[in-house]
Design a protein around this motif. Structure first.
Motif, PDB file in Angstrom:
ATOM      1  N   LYS A  44      10.807  -0.850  34.147  1.00  0.00           N
ATOM      2  CA  LYS A  44      12.040  -0.607  33.400  1.00  0.00           C
ATOM      3  C   LYS A  44      11.831   0.522  32.393  1.00  0.00           C
ATOM      4  N   PHE A  51      17.164   0.190  28.465  1.00  0.00           N
ATOM      5  CA  PHE A  51      18.117  -0.923  28.490  1.00  0.00           C
ATOM      6  C   PHE A  51      19.479  -0.446  28.011  1.00  0.00           C
ATOM      7  N   GLN A  70      18.701  -9.929  30.047  1.00  0.00           N
ATOM      8  CA  GLN A  70      17.656 -10.583  30.817  1.00  0.00           C
ATOM      9  C   GLN A  70      16.899 -11.614  29.974  1.00  0.00           C
ATOM     10  N   LEU A 124      10.051  -6.894  34.805  1.00  0.00           N
ATOM     11  CA  LEU A 124      10.568  -5.530  34.671  1.00  0.00           C
ATOM     12  C   LEU A 124       9.678  -4.619  33.843  1.00  0.00           C
TER      13      LEU A 124
END
Length: 255
Positions: free
Chosen positions: A143, A146, A186, A194
């Motif tokens: 990831k 965000f 999440q 992630l």
């Protein structure tokens, strides 16, 4: 096994030698040194030992200075009466970190870990072998940012700006370098999948922390580790019992 002891307290050095004679009958003590200067001179003039037992506070300063002044090509088990240097210890060639007075069972576990580490060195690097056999295999990506929604606004936050994630009242949050807090969609289980495991570690059911967020570490009950974070947190930041060994390996870059 050739061992170098760097310790400026004679009683502590003698106790360690006695415990080693019991725990590792084949151990040979090459030398006992009591200062940074003596250690640098010895390591510069002799072949590397198999293992170094190293006190952190020596007669002429902190032993981390040894690593700045000369190349240390041997694994290290640190011994100290203080635990505030644990993070620095795990950033160098550390196998383990023992608090004084050293206990026989803890020394035995440290030597077992050393033996396992040495055996692992003799094995082929499986990850490298896989990369050679599958040069075009896709590289896993983690990831990178965000998207945070609050009200009718959307904000993008790079993962590099995140210091840690936590759960409070069944809501998941991230906290940034500039001490801003935002909710995330999440849960922590999903975030573990992630995030880059080299940078982030889940210390317990409530927190996933980055390596940069760790400010101080303290020995806690049942071999657990208590940490303080930056920016400061209000929640429980004690590494759980079952995760403490993995946490130390993560700090040492072994996981």
């Amino acid at each position: 096994m050739n061992i170098l002891i760097i310790e400026d307290e004679d009683p502590a050095a003698e106790r360690l030698e006695g415990l080693l004679s019991e725990a590792a009958a084949s151990a040979k003590i090459l030398a006992r040194l009591d200062s940074v200067a003596a250690a640098v001179n010895w390591l510069s003039a002799h072949p590397a030992p198999d293992l170094i037992f190293l006190d952190i506070q020596l007669a002429d300063g902190l032993s981390f200075e040894i690593f700045r002044q000369t190349e240390v090509n041997a694994p290290v088990i640190f011994t100290t009466a203080y635990d505030q240097y644990a993070l620095d210890a795990f950033r160098v060639n550390s196998i383990d970190y023992l608090l004084k007075p050293v206990k026989r069972e803890e020394l035995t576990r440290a030597l077992e870990k050393f033996n396992k580490t040495q055996a692992a060195v003799m094995l082929p690097d499986l990850n490298q072998l896989i990369r050679q056999l599958q040069p075009n295999a896709p590289v896993r990506e983690f990831k990178r940012r965000f998207l945070i929604r609050f009200g009718d606004k959307i904000k993008a936050i790079d993962v590099d700006q995140v210091m840690y994630f936590y759960t409070e009242d069944k809501i998941n949050y991230l906290r940034t370098r500039d001490n801003q807090t935002y909710p995330v969609d999440q849960n922590l289980d999903r975030l573990e999948e992630l995030l880059d495991p080299k940078r982030f570690f889940r210390i317990n059911r409530q927190f996933i922390v980055s390596i940069e967020s760790i400010d101080q570490m303290y020995a806690f009950s049942k071999s657990r580790v208590k940490i303080t974070l930056r920016p400061p947190s209000e929640g429980d930041t004690i590494v759980s019992t079952e995760r403490s060994p993995l946490f130390k390996e993560w700090l040492a870059g072994e996981s």
